[in-house]
Structures are given as C-alpha cells and as structure tokens.
Design a protein around this motif. Structure first.
Motif, PDB file in Angstrom:
ATOM      1  N   MET B   1       0.837  -1.201   0.000  1.00 19.68           N
ATOM      2  CA  MET B   1       0.000   0.000   0.000  1.00 19.68           C
ATOM      3  C   MET B   1       0.872   1.252   0.000  1.00 19.68           C
ATOM      4  SD  MET B   1      -2.711  -0.929  -0.687  1.00 19.68           S
ATOM      5  CE  MET B   1      -3.948   0.282  -0.973  1.00 19.68           C
ATOM      6  N   ASN B   2       2.060   1.116   0.662  1.00 21.17           N
ATOM      7  CA  ASN B   2       2.958   2.252   0.700  1.00 21.17           C
ATOM      8  C   ASN B   2       3.338   2.719  -0.691  1.00 21.17           C
ATOM      9  OD1 ASN B   2       3.477   3.409   3.066  1.00 21.17           O
ATOM     10  ND2 ASN B   2       5.048   1.948   3.736  1.00 21.17           N
ATOM     11  N   GLY B   3       3.595   1.728  -1.567  1.00 21.66           N
ATOM     12  CA  GLY B   3       3.975   2.030  -2.939  1.00 21.66           C
ATOM     13  C   GLY B   3       2.895   2.837  -3.630  1.00 21.66           C
ATOM     14  N   LEU B   4       1.656   2.456  -3.409  1.00 25.89           N
ATOM     15  CA  LEU B   4       0.542   3.144  -4.056  1.00 25.89           C
ATOM     16  C   LEU B   4       0.439   4.587  -3.572  1.00 25.89           C
ATOM     17  CD1 LEU B   4      -1.300   1.711  -6.084  1.00 25.89           C
ATOM     18  CD2 LEU B   4      -3.127   1.866  -4.374  1.00 25.89           C
ATOM     19  N   TRP B   6       2.882   6.373  -2.357  1.00 26.98           N
ATOM     20  CA  TRP B   6       4.032   7.096  -2.908  1.00 26.98           C
ATOM     21  C   TRP B   6       3.733   7.547  -4.334  1.00 26.98           C
ATOM     22  CZ3 TRP B   6       7.253   6.760  -7.047  1.00 26.98           C
ATOM     23  CH2 TRP B   6       8.437   7.511  -6.985  1.00 26.98           C
ATOM     24  N   LEU B   7       3.134   6.597  -5.099  1.00 24.15           N
ATOM     25  CA  LEU B   7       2.822   6.895  -6.496  1.00 24.15           C
ATOM     26  C   LEU B   7       1.826   8.048  -6.582  1.00 24.15           C
ATOM     27  CD1 LEU B   7       3.527   5.833  -9.318  1.00 24.15           C
ATOM     28  CD2 LEU B   7       1.397   4.560  -9.269  1.00 24.15           C
ATOM     29  N   ARG B   8       0.818   8.028  -5.671  1.00 20.41           N
ATOM     30  CA  ARG B   8      -0.193   9.094  -5.711  1.00 20.41           C
ATOM     31  C   ARG B   8       0.435  10.447  -5.430  1.00 20.41           C
ATOM     32  NH1 ARG B   8      -5.712   8.707  -2.433  1.00 20.41           N
ATOM     33  NH2 ARG B   8      -5.480  10.963  -2.556  1.00 20.41           N
ATOM     34  N   GLU B   9       1.387  10.440  -4.492  1.00 20.62           N
ATOM     35  CA  GLU B   9       2.010  11.713  -4.145  1.00 20.62           C
ATOM     36  C   GLU B   9       2.944  12.221  -5.235  1.00 20.62           C
ATOM     37  OE1 GLU B   9       3.713  11.252  -0.269  1.00 20.62           O
ATOM     38  OE2 GLU B   9       1.697  11.191   0.611  1.00 20.62           O
ATOM     39  N   HIS B  10       3.533  11.279  -5.948  1.00 28.25           N
ATOM     40  CA  HIS B  10       4.513  11.673  -6.949  1.00 28.25           C
ATOM     41  C   HIS B  10       4.021  11.478  -8.373  1.00 28.25           C
ATOM     42  CE1 HIS B  10       6.899  11.163  -3.306  1.00 28.25           C
ATOM     43  NE2 HIS B  10       7.714  12.069  -3.819  1.00 28.25           N
ATOM     44  N   LEU B  11       2.693  11.386  -8.521  1.00 29.84           N
ATOM     45  CA  LEU B  11       2.133  11.059  -9.836  1.00 29.84           C
ATOM     46  C   LEU B  11       2.642  11.995 -10.930  1.00 29.84           C
ATOM     47  CD1 LEU B  11       0.248   9.218 -11.361  1.00 29.84           C
ATOM     48  CD2 LEU B  11      -1.596  10.850 -10.952  1.00 29.84           C
ATOM     49  N   VAL B  12       2.599  13.312 -10.655  1.00 33.79           N
ATOM     50  CA  VAL B  12       2.975  14.277 -11.694  1.00 33.79           C
ATOM     51  C   VAL B  12       4.441  14.096 -12.087  1.00 33.79           C
ATOM     52  CG1 VAL B  12       3.093  16.706 -12.319  1.00 33.79           C
ATOM     53  CG2 VAL B  12       1.289  15.902 -10.808  1.00 33.79           C
ATOM     54  N   LEU B  13       5.287  13.909 -11.071  1.00 31.89           N
ATOM     55  CA  LEU B  13       6.711  13.747 -11.346  1.00 31.89           C
ATOM     56  C   LEU B  13       6.946  12.490 -12.185  1.00 31.89           C
ATOM     57  CD1 LEU B  13       9.485  14.912 -10.915  1.00 31.89           C
ATOM     58  CD2 LEU B  13       9.700  13.529  -8.857  1.00 31.89           C
ATOM     59  N   VAL B  14       6.248  11.402 -11.815  1.00 38.93           N
ATOM     60  CA  VAL B  14       6.421  10.148 -12.558  1.00 38.93           C
ATOM     61  C   VAL B  14       5.971  10.329 -14.003  1.00 38.93           C
ATOM     62  CG1 VAL B  14       5.616   7.775 -12.769  1.00 38.93           C
ATOM     63  CG2 VAL B  14       6.273   8.677 -10.537  1.00 38.93           C
ATOM     64  N   LEU B  15       4.802  10.982 -14.192  1.00 40.22           N
ATOM     65  CA  LEU B  15       4.323  11.213 -15.564  1.00 40.22           C
ATOM     66  C   LEU B  15       5.306  12.081 -16.337  1.00 40.22           C
ATOM     67  CD1 LEU B  15       0.479  11.811 -15.044  1.00 40.22           C
ATOM     68  CD2 LEU B  15       1.610   9.826 -16.050  1.00 40.22           C
TER      69      LEU B  15
END
Lengths: 310, 268
Positions: B1-4, B6-15
C-alpha cells in the motif's frame, strides 16, 4: 516581439521572483542616434535584402503569368487566377497541414504541460538537469530523429507487433503511412517548443498562491483550474504558437512517416518549386499558407485575450 | 500500500519523467543502430553488433562531403550572424533611435514565419534576379545568416537587458576610457550571451532542411543527404553522426553548467 502596452513595470515584491528585466523601462544611459544607427545598419540591411525583399518577390511571383517558364521568362500579369487554381488543386494538403499541425499542438500541450509542471513544481534540485534533458534529444539532427521514428513504427517493429497482440491494430494493421505516424512525429519533434515557454510561465507562479487556495478548502483540481492554469496562460499561448506554426509548415514528418495520402502543403510547395518549376503556383500556395496561419494566429490570440503577449 | 501512496504523491513527477523518457526513445534507437551490421539495405531491425560504422564513418564519401559542407556553412553563417546580431542587439538596448518598434518587429518576424514561406520567398528572389542557375553554397549561406540573425539579436539583447550598468559606471569613474570600459567590462559580461547565441546559430544552421533544400540547387548539406538516402536505404553511419551530435551538445551543456557553478561558487 514584446509590446509594452498593459504590462506593469517590474516591481520587486519581497519573496516573489523578481520580474526579469524586459525591454522597458529603458536603461538610463541610453544614447541617441549616431552610432546606434551604424551598429544596426548591417543587420537590418541583411534582413531587408534577404527577408523583406524576398517576401515582395514571393508576392510578385504569385501573380506572374502561369504560362511562364525558366526559358521563356516570367511576365507580371496580375494573374490572381493562380490563387484560385492553387486552392482548387491543393486545398486538401492545405487543410490537412492545419489539421495535423493543430492535432500535434494539442498533444504537445498535454505532454508538455505535464513535463513542464513536473519540472517547475516537483523536480526540486533536479530542475536544471531536467531542463537540459528536455532539450538534449533535439540537438540530434531533425532528420535522423525522424528516421529513427520510422524504424520504431516500422511494420515488423515491436510497437506494431505489441499493438497487434493487444488487438489495437488488426493483423495487417500498420502505423507507418498513416496519419497517426505523421501526427506522432510532429508531436515528438516540436515538443520542446511547447515545454520551454510553459516552464517559463509556470516557474514564475508563487506556490503560496496554490497553497492559499487549498487553505480555503479548494479541491486540488479546483486550485489547478482557478489558480495555476490561468496564471500559466501566457506560456500556453506562446507555446501553442511556437509549436503550431512550424508544425503546420513542416513536411519532413509527412514525407518520411506518411504516404502520399498524408501529404502536407509544405511538401507540395517544395516540389512545385524544385521538381515542377511551377513558380507562380508554388508562390501562390505559399502565400495562402502564410495568410491562413496569420489569420488563425490573430483569431486565437484575440480569443485567448492575450494580445499584449505578442 | 505504501507504494501506491508514494505513487499518488509523486504522480505528476512520474508522468513527467515518462514524457522525458519518451523523448529519448529515438535517441536510444539512433545510438543502438550506430552499432548495427544490417543484413540488407532496408534496415528495420538490429541484426548484428559491429564497430565498423564507427571505424569507417566515411564509408559513403557522399555523407562526409555533405557533413563537411554543413560544418563550413554552419561556421561561416554563425560568424556573420553573431557579429551582425550582436551589433544590432547593442544598438537596440544601448541606443535610442526612431523606428525602434518597427526594428523589433522586423527582428521578430523571421522567427515567427513558417520556414517553407521564408525558403520560398528567398527562392522567388533568387529566381527573379537570375540566380536560379547559381544556387549553392553561397545562397545557402545567405539564407542561414538571415534566419540565425534574429535568434542572435534576441539572445544577446536578453543578456544585455539583464545587466545593470553599475560596473561600467564604476570603470568610468576610475577614469577608464569608453573603449577600455567596453573591452574590459562590458564585453566580458556579455560574452556568455554571445557564445550561447553562436552555439544556437550553429545548431540551427547545421540542422536546417526546409529553407536549405529550396535554395541549395545541386549542393548537398548533411540534412539533405539524409533526406536523399531515406528513399534508397540509410547507411548506418548516419546514426554515428547522430550519436556524435548528441554527445557533443550534451558535453557543451555540461561544460557550460560546470563553468556557471564555478563562477557562482567563486562569487559566494
């Protein structure tokens, strides 16, 4: 071009990044006349001779008697019919250019906004590195890059094969020689023209304005559309213009990635000039393209309400 | 769940990073293909690894001729455009004269006009003045100076406008002559801007195809060579050139950035 109407003089607001010095107000020690003209003269002369005069030649050529040729010479007959002929014969590639250029601009805006936003607000100390990385791929030759896309999208390439396995493309479906490939190529090649102006205006936004909106219980999406987006509009307008104009005039992507069915008007003009030696038709078509682009840009800028940006 | 999370918080950066990665895909293919030994003329896949392309970059002499010509035109056009553009930028920032906004407009327009229109206008002029049989090196040079000039003016103007004149005034207060002030103070301060403008000019000139193709006659530059071989089978050496261009420009940016850092560190 930066007209200064409606632009407030730069004011240092504590905590806000200082407005980069624009052209105005004029520096104090500015000298009048004399040597200034001398410094300006060679450059202006070059632009006059090889930009202004040629444009006049283009207008004149577009009105030459279409029966002329390199051997017989050309006669100025005010042949306005050249325009009618050019439009009748080539309205398809003309509209296609505007359509493909427009599509590529929209895709660039979506991709470019995400990237510029990430760099401006989320990259932290990697900001400069990411900016360099945005430009770096585009220092490799335009044509080599586009040929590289030709390999990637090739009929037996992994992209087409994957799409076939996923049933997005039929078994004999292809990407090359389709509008998809041309628009994809245009989107790729002109992306930095979108990212840099977007970044420049996003970077100036004070993050505290967005924080304030969330303190006032605005949903992040509302905060984005009411605060960030409107403040980034100058970048959106200049980015879309910087992308659309070259994309609509480009024909490298259409010729390398498309088929004759995806021909864009630039390619037609080029071959009318160099293969068919039909200078009047080529010049008329060139004029039409330019007038269309200028009109579209003016309408767009007016609707966006950002005339002072030009 | 932590990964998810993290992804939500960094979504823009990842995109954003995904978009950035996408811009490097064709470059990766170019680098890869520079080591390719193709099985046939029509290359669509990586067949076998080889260093031949790097060992014999001029296997097709036509390519190296075109490359040499592009470098010559690039250097010459850059030199002239940088000198003329820098002079004009000084005039625009440091001097006051009638017709200033008209001049700014004239400088801006070549950057905003579609290349195909610029190219066909010049060709129309060359045809009308009887130069259509003499298209080649010099007509390309003339065209390249024309479109590089505006970019030089804008870049140098920005550097000059961002500079305050306190240092120059200080030099004058210390009895430096105007000429000394210029060469010892003003010019070194503006130089990074001029250098940047020259680099930009060279890359614009080196990479131009649309305007060049219309005004080249039978002369071939590197982009025109690539255009030609695109129809009949691309030699893998083209990818060697592409890779070198990429590496050189990255090296220039890195060196420039290191220089900046050192200057900033020295100042602090």
């Amino acid at each position: 071009m930066t007209s200064t109407a409606g632009v407030a003089p730069p004011v240092d607001v504590p905590g806000l990044p200082a407005e980069p010095p624009g052209e105005l107000p004029p520096p104090t020690g500015r000298r009048r006349g004399g040597i200034g003209y001398l410094l300006l003269l060679p450059g202006l002369l070059w632009l006059a001779l090889f930009f202004v005069v040629p444009f006049y030649s283009l207008v004149a050529t577009s009105l030459y008697d279409p029966a002329g040729s390199d051997f017989r010479g050309y006669e100025m007959t005010w042949a306005v019919g050249n325009y009618v002929d050019a439009l009748q014969e080539y309205w398809r590639p003309l509209l296609r250019s505007l359509w493909y250029g427009g599509l590529a601009t929209v895709f660039c805006l979506v991709l470019g906004y995400v990237l510029a936003y990430a760099i401006a607000f989320k990259a932290g100390r990697w900001k400069n590195l990411m900016l360099v990385l945005v430009v770096a791929p585009f220092f490799t030759s335009f044509l080599v890059r586009t040929l590289s896309w030709k390999l990637i999208l090739a009929d037996d390439g992994w992209v087409v094969n994957t799409l076939q396995v996923l049933q997005v493309l039929g078994d004999d479906g292809r990407l090359l020689a389709t509008p998809v490939a041309v628009v994809a190529g245009l989107t790729y090649n002109f992306l930095p023209f979108m990212v840099l102006p977007l970044y420049a205006s996003l970077e100036k936004i004070d993050p505290r304005l967005v924080e304030a909106s969330s303190d006032l219980y605005a949903h992040p999406a509302v905060g984005f559309f009411k605060v960030t987006w409107p403040l980034s509009l100058p970048g959106v307008v200049s980015g879309t213009l910087l992308t659309f104009i070259p994309a609509a005039g480009d024909y490298i992507n259409a010729e390398l990635l498309g088929s004759p069915n995806q021909r864009m008007v630039g390619g037609v003009i080029q071959s009318l000039f160099t293969d068919a030696n039909d200078y009047p038709a080529a010049a008329a078509l060139s004029m039409v393209l330019m007038v269309l682009i200028v009109v579209m840009v003016l309408v767009y800028v007016r609707r966006a309400g950002t005339e002072e940006l030009l | 769940m932590n990964g998810l999370r993290w992804l939500r918080e960094h979504l823009v950066l990842v995109l954003g990073l995904l978009v950035l990665a996408y811009t490097f895909v064709p470059i990766a293919v170019v680098v890869l293909m520079s080591f390719n030994a193709p099985a046939s003329r029509n290359v669509y896949a990586f067949d076998a690894f080889t260093l031949d392309n790097w060992a014999n970059p001029c296997a097709d002499p036509g390519m190296c001729d075109a490359l040499t010509r592009s470098v010559q035109i690039g250097l010459l056009a850059t030199l002239v455009a940088t000198v003329l553009g820098t002079l004009a930028a000084f005039a625009l920032v440091r001097h006051d004269f009638a017709g200033r906004s008209a001049t700014n407009l004239l400088v801006f327009l070549p950057m905003a006009a579609p290349e195909i229109v610029l190219g066909s206008s010049l060709l129309a002029l060359f045809v009308a003045t009887g130069f259509s049989g003499r298209l080649g090196f010099w007509t390309i040079f003339v065209a390249h100076v024309m479109f590089c000039l505006s970019f030089v003016v804008v870049a140098v103007r920005a550097r000059l406008a961002g500079m305050d004149d306190h240092l120059e005034q200080a030099a004058m207060d210390l009895y430096a002559t105007p000429l000394q002030t210029f060469w010892r103070v003003t010019f070194p301060l503006v130089f990074p801007g001029i250098l940047g403008a020259a680099l930009l000019s060279f890359s614009l000139s080196f990479d131009d195809f649309i305007i060049t193709n219309l005004n080249a006659g039978t002369t071939t530059t590197f982009p025109m060579y690539v255009w030609g071989v695109a129809q009949r089978g691309v030699p893998m050496q083209v990818n060697v050139v592409g890779t070198v261009m990429f590496l050189v420009s990255v090296a220039i940016v890195v060196v420039g950035e290191l220089g900046n850092r050192r200057r900033l560190a020295a100042r602090a």
